[in-house]
Scaffold this active site. Structure first.
Site, short mmCIF file in Angstrom:
data_model
loop_
_atom_site.label_atom_id
_atom_site.label_comp_id
_atom_site.label_asym_id
_atom_site.label_seq_id
_atom_site.Cartn_x
_atom_site.Cartn_y
_atom_site.Cartn_z
N GLN A 92 0.82 -1.21 0.00
CA GLN A 92 0.00 0.00 0.00
C GLN A 92 0.85 1.26 0.00
O GLN A 92 2.04 1.24 0.34
CB GLN A 92 -0.93 0.00 1.21
CG GLN A 92 -0.22 -0.10 2.55
CD GLN A 92 -1.20 -0.29 3.70
OE1 GLN A 92 -1.50 0.67 4.42
NE2 GLN A 92 -1.68 -1.51 3.87
N HIS A 94 0.22 5.76 0.77
CA HIS A 94 -0.67 6.79 1.30
C HIS A 94 -0.39 8.10 0.56
O HIS A 94 0.75 8.38 0.19
CB HIS A 94 -0.45 6.97 2.80
CG HIS A 94 -0.53 5.69 3.56
ND1 HIS A 94 -1.65 4.90 3.57
CD2 HIS A 94 0.40 5.05 4.32
CE1 HIS A 94 -1.42 3.82 4.31
NE2 HIS A 94 -0.17 3.89 4.77
N GLU A 129 3.46 7.68 8.35
CA GLU A 129 3.44 6.72 9.46
C GLU A 129 4.86 6.51 10.00
O GLU A 129 5.83 6.48 9.24
CB GLU A 129 2.91 5.36 8.99
CG GLU A 129 1.48 5.36 8.50
CD GLU A 129 1.04 4.00 8.01
OE1 GLU A 129 -0.16 3.84 7.73
OE2 GLU A 129 1.89 3.08 7.88
N HIS A 286 4.80 -0.01 0.62
CA HIS A 286 5.26 -0.78 1.76
C HIS A 286 4.24 -1.85 2.14
O HIS A 286 3.08 -1.81 1.73
CB HIS A 286 5.49 0.14 2.97
CG HIS A 286 4.23 0.79 3.49
ND1 HIS A 286 3.71 1.92 2.90
CD2 HIS A 286 3.38 0.47 4.50
CE1 HIS A 286 2.59 2.28 3.54
NE2 HIS A 286 2.38 1.41 4.52
N ARG A 305 -4.01 0.42 -2.44
CA ARG A 305 -3.36 -0.89 -2.37
C ARG A 305 -2.85 -1.34 -3.73
O ARG A 305 -3.48 -1.09 -4.75
CB ARG A 305 -4.33 -1.91 -1.78
CG ARG A 305 -4.77 -1.58 -0.36
CD ARG A 305 -5.83 -2.53 0.17
NE ARG A 305 -6.18 -2.19 1.55
CZ ARG A 305 -7.09 -1.29 1.89
NH1 ARG A 305 -7.76 -0.64 0.94
NH2 ARG A 305 -7.35 -1.03 3.15
#
Length: 451
Positions: A92, A94, A129, A286, A305
């Protein structure tokens, strides 16, 4: 205020059946438990513990007095999680802030429900993240050099071809033909690696498209499987980069026909020891594979994804936002800022993460100890002070930590054992003593993020 918070773990299929229960000090539920959310995100807001028989979430608490409990009169810009990874997550990426705002607006205008399975942008925020390992954590993260990818493809081709040559009986004819067709695609990819006129970034984008859409991909996965099985414990394990063959076997077992198995070859394979961290920037492809860690991120649920999932895959949109450049160093080092205190400060304003390791002063030790000392006994600090300009989310991951606010308007003390969490409102600094380890997430050093 020092407020105990709690939540029910999210039962995603990739979760561990034991790790979170062990951390929280209770018997396993028997179901996979993947994530414990410790924040005010609407997807799973934490509850105020012991709220006098009423159900009070962190959303409710902040709404009751935003200036006292929120961040500049609003919700938290970050979300803290405990992750227990028992099986590989999806590949995935972001979006960045601009992409998230545009994508969210477009899907809102198109009338796609926010909880629809085919929704890409569920909010207008980015989702960087940070993960710090509590146990060994394995992950695929960021694109590795193409010469490494080419070397691994060559090995897979060789081992699969050797296996195909052994399929000589009439009963094996069909299997051998399918295997050779799959090898042909791997050979095409390998040949393009050495002869392409594209830049590395352009070539990776092309590879992502081929691996998702070429009709030979299922057969190529069959070839990879043949190599992984035929080479177990011998040729493949010795030739591929450390641990790569085992990861291929695990991915093939979990996702037998998923194009993400091929995509995984493009990425760094990381093994984080406890206390090591990775930071996932916008567009960084990642997938977490195994282990337990503390994660803090911007308060968002935007995920696109690329595979290793049964959920919605929008490869065209993913290819539009993915960062196909080399990632030279996937790790984010912590900074030791005081005895017993490490901080991870990525280049975002939404969050930073502290780790505090405590041990009693020698005069306070039992002789002999009445209970085992936690692993954090190696730390150099018996007392730690943490600033609380903005609210903090604290979770104890080892031992027992005493939290107090000696300079606050009222005397506040909380004794927090392993697996328990506190919400600490903004105000005077807090003091940590005891014997253990705690992680504390708060707003980044530059203040709240715009948007």
């Amino acid at each position: 205020m020092l407020i105990f918070i709690e939540n029910t773990p999210r039962a995603y299929a990739w979760g561990s059946s034991e790790a979170l229960a062990e951390m929280l000090g209770r018997a396993p539920s028997g179901a996979p438990e993947a994530e414990l959310w410790l924040g005010d995100h609407p997807g799973s807001p934490a509850n105020v513990a012991k709220a006098a028989g009423t159900s009070l979430t962190l959303i409710d608490l902040i709404a009751s007095d935003p200036e006292r409990y929120g961040v500049r009169g609003g919700p938290l810009p970050f979300l803290t999680k405990l992750l227990a990874i028992g099986a590989p997550l999806s590949l995935q990426v972001h979006p960045n802030l601009e992409q998230a705002r545009a994508g969210f607006a477009a899907e809102e205008a198109a009338g796609i429900p926010r909880d629809a399975a085919n929704r890409n942008y569920r909010d207008p925020n980015h989702k960087p993240e940070l993960l710090v390992a509590l146990t060994e954590v394995r992950a695929l993260s960021g694109f590795r050099p193409l010469n490494q990818v080419g070397a691994d493809l060559a090995t897979l081709i060789t081992v699969a071809s050797e296996h195909a040559a052994q399929l000589t009986t009439p009963a094996e004819h069909t299997a051998a033909a399918e295997l050779r067709s799959g090898i042909e695609l791997l050979e095409v990819l390998h040949e393009h690696l050495s002869r392409t006129q594209r830049t590395d970034a352009e070539f990776r984008a092309w590879l992502l498209e081929v691996m998702q859409h070429d009709p030979r991909v299922p057969l190529a996965i069959t070839a990879v499987r043949a190599a992984a099985e035929a080479g177990s414990g011998s040729t493949l394990d010795a030739a591929l980069a450390s641990g790569r063959a085992q990861v291929l076997r695990e991915l093939l077992q979990a996702y037998p026909s998923d194009p993400g198995v091929l995509v995984s070859l493009l990425l760094h394979l990381l093994v984080l020891e406890p206390g090591q961290a990775i930071f996932l920037r916008a567009g960084q492809l990642h997938a977490y594979l195994s282990g337990v860690g503390v994660e803090v991120m911007a308060a968002s649920d935007n995920v696109l994804r690329a595979g290793l999932t049964s959920k919605h895959v929008d490869i065209a949109e993913l290819c539009r936002i993915v960062d196909t450049n080399d990632l030279s160093d996937p790790y984010l080092p912590g900074i030791a800022i005081a005895p017993g205190v490490t901080v991870w400060r990525p280049e975002v304003e939404d969050f930073q993460l502290f780790r505090a390791r405590l041990c009693p002063a020698p005069e306070e030790w039992d002789d002999p100890p009445t209970e085992p000392m936690p692993r954090a006994i190696e730390c150099p600090a018996s007392e730690i002070e943490i600033a609380a300009e903005y609210p903090l989310v604290l979770v104890v991951t080892d031992g027992r930590v005493r939290v107090d606010r000696p300079d606050g308007e009222i005397s506040e003390v909380a004794n927090v054992r392993r697996g328990q969490s506190l919400y600490v409102s903004a105000g005077e600094p807090i003091r940590l003593t005891g014997s253990g380890e705690a992680y504390l997430a708060t707003v980044g050093v530059a203040g709240t993020s715009a948007g």
